[in-house]
Design a protein around this motif. Structure first.
Motif, short mmCIF file in Angstrom:
data_model
loop_
_atom_site.label_atom_id
_atom_site.label_comp_id
_atom_site.label_asym_id
_atom_site.label_seq_id
_atom_site.Cartn_x
_atom_site.Cartn_y
_atom_site.Cartn_z
N SER A 35 0.83 -1.20 0.00
CA SER A 35 0.00 0.00 0.00
C SER A 35 0.87 1.25 0.00
N ASN A 36 1.91 1.26 0.82
CA ASN A 36 2.81 2.41 0.87
C ASN A 36 3.59 2.57 -0.42
N GLN A 38 3.15 1.20 -3.51
CA GLN A 38 2.48 1.26 -4.80
C GLN A 38 1.37 2.30 -4.82
N GLU A 39 0.40 2.19 -3.93
CA GLU A 39 -0.78 3.05 -4.01
C GLU A 39 -0.48 4.49 -3.62
N THR A 40 0.17 4.69 -2.48
CA THR A 40 0.46 6.05 -2.03
C THR A 40 1.45 6.73 -2.98
N TYR A 41 2.46 6.01 -3.40
CA TYR A 41 3.45 6.55 -4.33
C TYR A 41 2.80 6.97 -5.64
N THR A 42 1.96 6.11 -6.20
CA THR A 42 1.29 6.42 -7.46
C THR A 42 0.37 7.63 -7.30
N ASP A 149 9.65 4.14 4.58
CA ASP A 149 8.67 4.52 3.57
C ASP A 149 7.83 5.71 4.04
N TYR A 150 7.48 5.72 5.32
CA TYR A 150 6.71 6.85 5.85
C TYR A 150 7.50 8.15 5.77
#
Length: 185
Positions: A35-36, A38-42, A149-150
């Motif tokens: 989630s961190n 792929q989704e948040t980055y995208t 990542d955060y």
């Protein structure tokens, strides 16, 4: 973030329960990790690109009124150049976000296939000891990676906020320039 030191006492479990528990912990960590990464980055990159297009559009609009501004140090010329600089800085910040320049770095590799190998090969171990060691190492990996990542997500979010503010300032000053030139004539 999911830590191994949860309220559940792992040392009191049987080996099969411990492997099952660690498997579920790895599955949750991997879901959070994806989630961190792929989704948040995208999502953040999409927002960055949108702000960059907005800044380019503002520059185009400012260039339309460029011919009408006397290049002497007048109030309107100062507002025009501040607006132009805000848009250019917003584009520069967007470039640093897209290329990850000046963002915190992570030294970790992405373990997608790595973790699937662990989970798929659990049945191949003659004892639970190696499975527990492998799953514990993977849990430790996630405990180290997710905070990194955060940090990256937070740093990029701060830049997105800066881009937003710069685009708003550029728009506001550009509209003032346009109105003064058309109303004041």
């Amino acid at each position: 973030m999911i830590r191994m030191s949860t309220s559940k006492n792992v040392s009191m479990m049987s080996p099969s329960e411990e492997v099952s528990y660690l498997n579920s912990l790895v599955a949750l960590s991997l879901e959070h990790f994806k989630s961190n990464r792929q989704e948040t980055y995208t999502s953040q990159l999409g927002i960055t690109k949108t702000y960059m297009w907005l800044a380019v559009t503002l520059i185009t609009g400012l260039m339309i009124i460029y011919d009408r501004i006397s290049l002497h140090l007048s109030f309107i010329a100062i507002l025009f150049w501040i607006s132009m600089m805000c848009s250019l800085i917003a584009i520069a910040i967007g470039i640093t976000c897209l290329s990850s320049l000046f963002l915190p770095k992570t030294q970790h590799i992405e373990p997608y296939n790595y973790s699937k190998d662990y989970v798929n090969n659990m049945k191949d171990y003659p004892s639970y000891k190696q499975a527990i060691i492998n799953l514990s190492c993977l849990c430790q990996y996630f405990d180290e990676t997710i905070p990194d990542d955060y940090k990256i997500i937070k740093a990029r979010a701060i830049r997105l906020r800066m881009q937003s503010i710069l685009c708003l300032v550029s728009l506001f000053l550009g509209v003032i320039c346009f109105l003064v030139l058309n109303i004041g004539g």
